[in-house]
Design a protein around this motif. Structure first.
Motif, PDB file in Angstrom:
ATOM      1  N   ALA A   1     -12.221 -52.133  16.811  1.00 12.50           N
ATOM      2  CA  ALA A   1     -11.166 -51.823  15.844  1.00 12.50           C
ATOM      3  C   ALA A   1     -11.762 -51.398  14.510  1.00 12.50           C
ATOM      4  O   ALA A   1     -11.279 -50.447  13.882  1.00 12.50           O
ATOM      5  N   ILE A   2     -12.825 -52.057  14.065  1.00 10.08           N
ATOM      6  CA  ILE A   2     -13.483 -51.668  12.810  1.00 10.08           C
ATOM      7  C   ILE A   2     -14.024 -50.252  12.922  1.00 10.08           C
ATOM      8  O   ILE A   2     -13.909 -49.451  11.990  1.00 10.08           O
ATOM      9  N   ASP A   3     -14.583 -49.910  14.076  1.00  8.40           N
ATOM     10  CA  ASP A   3     -15.099 -48.557  14.287  1.00  8.40           C
ATOM     11  C   ASP A   3     -14.003 -47.499  14.235  1.00  8.40           C
ATOM     12  O   ASP A   3     -14.269 -46.333  13.933  1.00  8.40           O
ATOM     13  N   MET A   4     -12.745 -47.876  14.513  1.00  8.61           N
ATOM     14  CA  MET A   4     -11.635 -46.918  14.510  1.00  8.61           C
ATOM     15  C   MET A   4     -11.041 -46.709  13.118  1.00  8.61           C
ATOM     16  O   MET A   4     -10.224 -45.811  12.924  1.00  8.61           O
ATOM     17  N   LEU A   5     -11.435 -47.518  12.150  1.00 10.11           N
ATOM     18  CA  LEU A   5     -10.930 -47.339  10.785  1.00 10.11           C
ATOM     19  C   LEU A   5     -11.505 -46.059  10.191  1.00 10.11           C
ATOM     20  O   LEU A   5     -12.566 -45.583  10.608  1.00 10.11           O
ATOM     21  N   ASN A   6     -10.817 -45.543   9.162  1.00 11.74           N
ATOM     22  CA  ASN A   6     -11.405 -44.379   8.487  1.00 11.74           C
ATOM     23  C   ASN A   6     -12.644 -44.844   7.721  1.00 11.74           C
ATOM     24  O   ASN A   6     -12.827 -46.044   7.484  1.00 11.74           O
ATOM     25  N   PRO A   7     -13.540 -43.929   7.355  1.00  9.59           N
ATOM     26  CA  PRO A   7     -14.825 -44.336   6.750  1.00  9.59           C
ATOM     27  C   PRO A   7     -14.691 -45.232   5.519  1.00  9.59           C
ATOM     28  O   PRO A   7     -15.440 -46.192   5.374  1.00  9.59           O
ATOM     29  N   ASP A   8     -13.724 -44.950   4.636  1.00 13.81           N
ATOM     30  CA  ASP A   8     -13.564 -45.783   3.438  1.00 13.81           C
ATOM     31  C   ASP A   8     -13.111 -47.192   3.796  1.00 13.81           C
ATOM     32  O   ASP A   8     -13.609 -48.175   3.260  1.00 13.81           O
ATOM     33  N   GLN A   9     -12.145 -47.292   4.708  1.00 14.10           N
ATOM     34  CA  GLN A   9     -11.665 -48.613   5.125  1.00 14.10           C
ATOM     35  C   GLN A   9     -12.778 -49.391   5.815  1.00 14.10           C
ATOM     36  O   GLN A   9     -12.951 -50.580   5.568  1.00 14.10           O
ATOM     37  N   ARG A  10     -13.542 -48.719   6.682  1.00 20.90           N
ATOM     38  CA  ARG A  10     -14.633 -49.375   7.402  1.00 20.90           C
ATOM     39  C   ARG A  10     -15.675 -49.903   6.408  1.00 20.90           C
ATOM     40  O   ARG A  10     -16.112 -51.046   6.492  1.00 20.90           O
ATOM     41  N   GLU A  11     -16.045 -49.067   5.425  1.00 23.31           N
ATOM     42  CA  GLU A  11     -17.036 -49.503   4.436  1.00 23.31           C
ATOM     43  C   GLU A  11     -16.513 -50.692   3.633  1.00 23.31           C
ATOM     44  O   GLU A  11     -17.243 -51.649   3.382  1.00 23.31           O
ATOM     45  N   CYS A  12     -15.251 -50.656   3.264  1.00 22.17           N
ATOM     46  CA  CYS A  12     -14.652 -51.754   2.501  1.00 22.17           C
ATOM     47  C   CYS A  12     -14.694 -53.058   3.301  1.00 22.17           C
ATOM     48  O   CYS A  12     -15.100 -54.104   2.784  1.00 22.17           O
ATOM     49  N   ILE A  13     -14.297 -53.005   4.574  1.00 21.99           N
ATOM     50  CA  ILE A  13     -14.298 -54.203   5.424  1.00 21.99           C
ATOM     51  C   ILE A  13     -15.715 -54.744   5.597  1.00 21.99           C
ATOM     52  O   ILE A  13     -15.954 -55.948   5.502  1.00 21.99           O
ATOM     53  N   ILE A  14     -16.676 -53.852   5.816  1.00 16.79           N
ATOM     54  CA  ILE A  14     -18.064 -54.281   6.004  1.00 16.79           C
ATOM     55  C   ILE A  14     -18.604 -54.933   4.734  1.00 16.79           C
ATOM     56  O   ILE A  14     -19.200 -56.009   4.774  1.00 16.79           O
ATOM     57  N   LEU A  15     -18.367 -54.294   3.586  1.00 19.05           N
ATOM     58  CA  LEU A  15     -18.870 -54.853   2.325  1.00 19.05           C
ATOM     59  C   LEU A  15     -18.210 -56.190   1.991  1.00 19.05           C
ATOM     60  O   LEU A  15     -18.877 -57.150   1.614  1.00 19.05           O
ATOM     61  N   ARG A  16     -16.884 -56.246   2.139  1.00 18.50           N
ATOM     62  CA  ARG A  16     -16.159 -57.453   1.741  1.00 18.50           C
ATOM     63  C   ARG A  16     -16.373 -58.626   2.703  1.00 18.50           C
ATOM     64  O   ARG A  16     -16.661 -59.725   2.279  1.00 18.50           O
ATOM     65  N   PHE A  17     -16.223 -58.382   4.007  1.00 20.46           N
ATOM     66  CA  PHE A  17     -16.175 -59.501   4.942  1.00 20.46           C
ATOM     67  C   PHE A  17     -17.465 -59.718   5.719  1.00 20.46           C
ATOM     68  O   PHE A  17     -17.794 -60.850   6.046  1.00 20.46           O
ATOM     69  N   LEU A  18     -18.194 -58.660   5.986  1.00 22.27           N
ATOM     70  CA  LEU A  18     -19.440 -58.848   6.734  1.00 22.27           C
ATOM     71  C   LEU A  18     -20.613 -59.087   5.793  1.00 22.27           C
ATOM     72  O   LEU A  18     -21.481 -59.900   6.075  1.00 22.27           O
ATOM     73  N   ASN A  19     -20.643 -58.363   4.665  1.00 21.30           N
ATOM     74  CA  ASN A  19     -21.726 -58.571   3.699  1.00 21.30           C
ATOM     75  C   ASN A  19     -21.362 -59.615   2.646  1.00 21.30           C
ATOM     76  O   ASN A  19     -22.212 -60.035   1.874  1.00 21.30           O
ATOM     77  N   GLY A  20     -20.092 -60.006   2.572  1.00 24.65           N
ATOM     78  CA  GLY A  20     -19.666 -61.073   1.679  1.00 24.65           C
ATOM     79  C   GLY A  20     -19.628 -60.717   0.208  1.00 24.65           C
ATOM     80  O   GLY A  20     -19.719 -61.591  -0.646  1.00 24.65           O
ATOM     81  N   LEU A  21     -19.480 -59.434  -0.115  1.00 24.64           N
ATOM     82  CA  LEU A  21     -19.430 -59.038  -1.517  1.00 24.64           C
ATOM     83  C   LEU A  21     -18.061 -59.350  -2.106  1.00 24.64           C
ATOM     84  O   LEU A  21     -17.056 -59.358  -1.393  1.00 24.64           O
ATOM     85  N   SER A  22     -18.020 -59.578  -3.399  1.00 24.85           N
ATOM     86  CA  SER A  22     -16.750 -59.798  -4.092  1.00 24.85           C
ATOM     87  C   SER A  22     -16.035 -58.458  -4.244  1.00 24.85           C
ATOM     88  O   SER A  22     -16.612 -57.393  -3.999  1.00 24.85           O
ATOM     89  N   VAL A  23     -14.792 -58.511  -4.703  1.00 27.01           N
ATOM     90  CA  VAL A  23     -14.045 -57.271  -4.950  1.00 27.01           C
ATOM     91  C   VAL A  23     -14.772 -56.438  -6.010  1.00 27.01           C
ATOM     92  O   VAL A  23     -14.918 -55.224  -5.860  1.00 27.01           O
ATOM     93  N   ALA A  24     -15.260 -57.097  -7.064  1.00 32.00           N
ATOM     94  CA  ALA A  24     -15.957 -56.379  -8.139  1.00 32.00           C
ATOM     95  C   ALA A  24     -17.237 -55.720  -7.614  1.00 32.00           C
ATOM     96  O   ALA A  24     -17.530 -54.557  -7.936  1.00 32.00           O
ATOM     97  N   GLU A  25     -18.011 -56.440  -6.817  1.00 21.60           N
ATOM     98  CA  GLU A  25     -19.247 -55.881  -6.272  1.00 21.60           C
ATOM     99  C   GLU A  25     -18.953 -54.726  -5.313  1.00 21.60           C
ATOM    100  O   GLU A  25     -19.648 -53.713  -5.313  1.00 21.60           O
ATOM    101  N   THR A  26     -17.892 -54.879  -4.525  1.00 22.05           N
ATOM    102  CA  THR A  26     -17.501 -53.809  -3.602  1.00 22.05           C
ATOM    103  C   THR A  26     -17.062 -52.581  -4.387  1.00 22.05           C
ATOM    104  O   THR A  26     -17.397 -51.445  -4.017  1.00 22.05           O
ATOM    105  N   ALA A  27     -16.346 -52.788  -5.476  1.00 16.90           N
ATOM    106  CA  ALA A  27     -15.904 -51.667  -6.316  1.00 16.90           C
ATOM    107  C   ALA A  27     -17.099 -50.891  -6.849  1.00 16.90           C
ATOM    108  O   ALA A  27     -17.107 -49.658  -6.845  1.00 16.90           O
ATOM    109  N   VAL A  28     -18.135 -51.600  -7.274  1.00 17.52           N
ATOM    110  CA  VAL A  28     -19.342 -50.931  -7.779  1.00 17.52           C
ATOM    111  C   VAL A  28     -20.006 -50.141  -6.665  1.00 17.52           C
ATOM    112  O   VAL A  28     -20.369 -48.971  -6.840  1.00 17.52           O
TER     113      VAL A  28
END
Length: 195
Positions: free
Chosen positions: A139-166
């Motif tokens: 399902a993650i692979d089926m997301l568009n590139p921006d959504q996939r990157e956001c999910i990976i940064l936020r939930f798999l890499n554990g970045l905060s919203v601020a860090e993900t925004a940067v």
């Protein structure tokens, strides 16, 4: 109190630690060992919080102190505890690790496996958990590139919203909205029995 004990006792401004730094700069390897013992846990906790993976955190903690040992002669008293210097080295290593595309590619599935709670259930439960994990990855692979990157940064890499925004070169509100849409889309993409 003996002179050796004074070196180990940090006072309010960290002078005890700086005495160990001076001794290390003069070739006293035991003094650097005491610095390592004093700051290892601080550095490790910082890295494991940022990376979310104990194995990577152990490797980066080791690398932090190796770099510090190589550069110990370049550090000078700046009015702060020497621990800030160790954490700065660790922070730079974490940034380098997260920036590398190799890290993103290698850690994605490992982090999902590590996050899953251990089970004491039978083989049926293990099969179901594996199927759920596989469905989530598809399902993650089926997301568009921006959504996939956001999910990976936020939930798999554990970045905060601020860090993900940067990382994504967006403002925090845009990241929150993107995350919301991505999670909603993931829920739609997951099979009925897995949600």
């Amino acid at each position: 109190m003996t002179a050796a004990a004074e070196l180990l006792e940090p006072d309010e401004d960290g002078e005890g630690s700086w005495a160990l730094v001076k001794a290390s700069q003069n070739g006293d390897t035991a003094a650097f060992g005491r610095l390592y013992e004093r700051y290892h846990d601080v550095v490790f906790r910082y890295i494991v919080y940022r990376m979310g993976d104990r194995g990577t955190a152990e490797d980066l903690t080791h690398e932090t102190f190796l770099r510090a040992l190589r550069r110990i002669n370049s550090v000078t008293y700046q009015g702060r505890d020497i621990g800030a210097w160790f954490v700065t080295i660790a922070r730079n290593l974490v940034f380098d690790q997260v920036k590398s595309s190799r890290y993103r590619l290698e850690s994605t599935t490992d982090n999902i496996v590590d996050i899953a709670p251990p089970t004491t259930e039978g083989p049926e439960q293990l099969v179901l958990e594996g199927a759920t994990r596989d469905a989530l990855l598809r399902a993650i692979d089926m997301l568009n590139p921006d959504q996939r990157e956001c999910i990976i940064l936020r939930f798999l890499n554990g970045l905060s919203v601020a860090e993900t925004a940067v990382k994504m070169d967006r403002n925090e509100g845009a990241v929150k909205a993107l995350q919301h849409r991505a999670v909603k889309r993931l829920a739609q993409l997951m099979p009925d029995g897995v949600r």
